[in-house]
Motif scaffolding. Structure first.
Motif, mmCIF file in Angstrom:
data_model
loop_
_atom_site.group_PDB
_atom_site.id
_atom_site.type_symbol
_atom_site.label_atom_id
_atom_site.label_comp_id
_atom_site.label_asym_id
_atom_site.label_seq_id
_atom_site.Cartn_x
_atom_site.Cartn_y
_atom_site.Cartn_z
ATOM 1 N N VAL A 284 9.545 5.444 5.414
ATOM 2 C CA VAL A 284 8.253 5.615 4.742
ATOM 3 C C VAL A 284 8.382 5.177 3.284
ATOM 4 O O VAL A 284 9.450 5.270 2.688
ATOM 5 C CB VAL A 284 7.726 7.066 4.835
ATOM 6 C CG1 VAL A 284 7.474 7.452 6.268
ATOM 7 C CG2 VAL A 284 8.651 8.039 4.161
ATOM 8 N N ILE B 246 -0.067 9.818 0.502
ATOM 9 C CA ILE B 246 -0.222 8.934 1.651
ATOM 10 C C ILE B 246 0.984 8.007 1.683
ATOM 11 O O ILE B 246 1.325 7.388 0.672
ATOM 12 C CB ILE B 246 -1.531 8.135 1.539
ATOM 13 C CG1 ILE B 246 -2.705 9.112 1.495
ATOM 14 C CG2 ILE B 246 -1.665 7.150 2.683
ATOM 15 C CD1 ILE B 246 -4.021 8.474 1.144
ATOM 16 N N VAL B 247 1.647 7.939 2.833
ATOM 17 C CA VAL B 247 2.842 7.116 2.962
ATOM 18 C C VAL B 247 2.608 6.027 4.006
ATOM 19 O O VAL B 247 1.708 6.114 4.837
ATOM 20 C CB VAL B 247 4.079 7.973 3.334
ATOM 21 C CG1 VAL B 247 4.398 8.959 2.237
ATOM 22 C CG2 VAL B 247 3.884 8.687 4.651
ATOM 23 N N TYR B 248 3.447 5.015 3.949
ATOM 24 C CA TYR B 248 3.310 3.854 4.823
ATOM 25 C C TYR B 248 4.646 3.524 5.470
ATOM 26 O O TYR B 248 5.700 3.939 5.007
ATOM 27 C CB TYR B 248 2.837 2.628 4.024
ATOM 28 C CG TYR B 248 1.531 2.873 3.352
ATOM 29 C CD1 TYR B 248 0.353 2.718 4.043
ATOM 30 C CD2 TYR B 248 1.482 3.304 2.034
ATOM 31 C CE1 TYR B 248 -0.865 2.980 3.436
ATOM 32 C CE2 TYR B 248 0.272 3.564 1.422
ATOM 33 C CZ TYR B 248 -0.894 3.400 2.132
ATOM 34 O OH TYR B 248 -2.077 3.663 1.529
ATOM 35 N N ARG B 249 4.574 2.729 6.526
ATOM 36 C CA ARG B 249 5.741 2.125 7.165
ATOM 37 C C ARG B 249 5.363 0.701 7.567
ATOM 38 O O ARG B 249 4.220 0.432 7.902
ATOM 39 C CB ARG B 249 6.127 2.852 8.459
ATOM 40 C CG ARG B 249 6.757 4.190 8.294
ATOM 41 C CD ARG B 249 7.187 4.698 9.682
ATOM 42 N NE ARG B 249 7.586 6.066 9.644
ATOM 43 C CZ ARG B 249 8.835 6.489 9.535
ATOM 44 N NH1 ARG B 249 9.813 5.608 9.444
ATOM 45 N NH2 ARG B 249 9.121 7.757 9.515
ATOM 46 N N LEU B 250 6.335 -0.188 7.548
ATOM 47 C CA LEU B 250 6.158 -1.499 8.160
ATOM 48 C C LEU B 250 6.745 -1.437 9.558
ATOM 49 O O LEU B 250 7.794 -0.808 9.773
ATOM 50 C CB LEU B 250 6.877 -2.582 7.364
ATOM 51 C CG LEU B 250 6.309 -2.933 6.001
ATOM 52 C CD1 LEU B 250 7.118 -4.071 5.382
ATOM 53 C CD2 LEU B 250 4.851 -3.319 6.095
ATOM 54 N N TYR C 4 -4.351 -2.908 -1.782
ATOM 55 C CA TYR C 4 -4.527 -1.461 -1.647
ATOM 56 C C TYR C 4 -5.364 -0.929 -2.794
ATOM 57 O O TYR C 4 -5.506 -1.556 -3.836
ATOM 58 C CB TYR C 4 -3.178 -0.737 -1.562
ATOM 59 C CG TYR C 4 -2.282 -0.881 -2.765
ATOM 60 C CD1 TYR C 4 -2.257 0.092 -3.753
ATOM 61 C CD2 TYR C 4 -1.458 -1.979 -2.909
ATOM 62 C CE1 TYR C 4 -1.423 -0.033 -4.865
ATOM 63 C CE2 TYR C 4 -0.623 -2.115 -4.004
ATOM 64 C CZ TYR C 4 -0.610 -1.134 -4.973
ATOM 65 O OH TYR C 4 0.211 -1.266 -6.073
ATOM 66 N N PHE D 184 0.166 -7.316 -0.165
ATOM 67 C CA PHE D 184 -0.430 -6.057 0.244
ATOM 68 C C PHE D 184 -1.627 -5.824 -0.675
ATOM 69 O O PHE D 184 -1.483 -5.880 -1.892
ATOM 70 C CB PHE D 184 0.538 -4.886 0.026
ATOM 71 C CG PHE D 184 1.778 -4.924 0.853
ATOM 72 C CD1 PHE D 184 1.803 -4.351 2.115
ATOM 73 C CD2 PHE D 184 2.934 -5.517 0.366
ATOM 74 C CE1 PHE D 184 2.964 -4.360 2.870
ATOM 75 C CE2 PHE D 184 4.095 -5.537 1.114
ATOM 76 C CZ PHE D 184 4.114 -4.954 2.373
ATOM 77 N N PHE E 184 -4.597 3.703 -0.668
ATOM 78 C CA PHE E 184 -4.850 3.321 0.718
ATOM 79 C C PHE E 184 -4.674 1.823 0.868
ATOM 80 O O PHE E 184 -5.192 1.037 0.091
ATOM 81 C CB PHE E 184 -6.255 3.762 1.161
ATOM 82 C CG PHE E 184 -7.354 3.268 0.270
ATOM 83 C CD1 PHE E 184 -8.016 2.081 0.547
ATOM 84 C CD2 PHE E 184 -7.716 3.983 -0.859
ATOM 85 C CE1 PHE E 184 -9.022 1.621 -0.287
ATOM 86 C CE2 PHE E 184 -8.732 3.529 -1.696
ATOM 87 C CZ PHE E 184 -9.381 2.348 -1.408
ATOM 88 N N ASN E 185 -3.892 1.445 1.862
ATOM 89 C CA ASN E 185 -3.666 0.035 2.145
ATOM 90 C C ASN E 185 -4.911 -0.535 2.795
ATOM 91 O O ASN E 185 -5.485 0.071 3.681
ATOM 92 C CB ASN E 185 -2.447 -0.130 3.057
ATOM 93 C CG ASN E 185 -2.170 -1.580 3.345
ATOM 94 O OD1 ASN E 185 -2.525 -2.083 4.386
ATOM 95 N ND2 ASN E 185 -1.544 -2.255 2.405
ATOM 96 N N SER E 186 -5.332 -1.695 2.340
ATOM 97 C CA SER E 186 -6.523 -2.296 2.916
ATOM 98 C C SER E 186 -6.283 -3.688 3.477
ATOM 99 O O SER E 186 -7.173 -4.267 4.075
ATOM 100 C CB SER E 186 -7.645 -2.345 1.873
ATOM 101 O OG SER E 186 -7.220 -3.035 0.727
ATOM 102 N N VAL F 220 5.732 4.453 -0.527
ATOM 103 C CA VAL F 220 4.443 4.467 -1.223
ATOM 104 C C VAL F 220 4.413 3.272 -2.151
ATOM 105 O O VAL F 220 5.453 2.717 -2.496
ATOM 106 C CB VAL F 220 4.221 5.784 -2.013
ATOM 107 C CG1 VAL F 220 4.174 6.972 -1.075
ATOM 108 C CG2 VAL F 220 5.279 5.982 -3.072
#
Length: 76
Positions: A25, A5-9, A50, A48, A35-37, A27
């Motif tokens: 992207v 699972i990857v993220y972006r701001l 997660y 952050f 998972f970001n919460s 991690v």
């Protein structure tokens, strides 16, 4: 099958709602389920929250200046 699972701001102008910057992207901890919460921004830091592997909750605190590094592809 393995899942990463990857993220972006994404930086959004609060007046026009136009996108200003999008980070590459990234991690938090590597090739595992995470998972970001939550995200909280103060004048001094970014937090952050997660989860990792559905087993642990983590809060990552970065100095506010590190956000520019994330947008430039350098996760601190």
């Amino acid at each position: 099958f393995p899942v990463t699972i990857v993220y972006r701001l994404v930086e959004i102008d609060p007046e026009t709602w136009e996108i200003g910057r999008i980070s590459p992207v990234f991690v938090f901890e590597g090739d595992q389920v995470e998972f970001n919460s939550g995200l909280s921004v103060t004048s001094e830091s970014v937090l952050f929250s997660y989860g990792v592997q559905d087993c642990a909750a983590v809060v990552l605190r970065l100095p506010i200046g590190a956000v520019d590094g994330i947008f430039e592809g350098q996760l601190a």
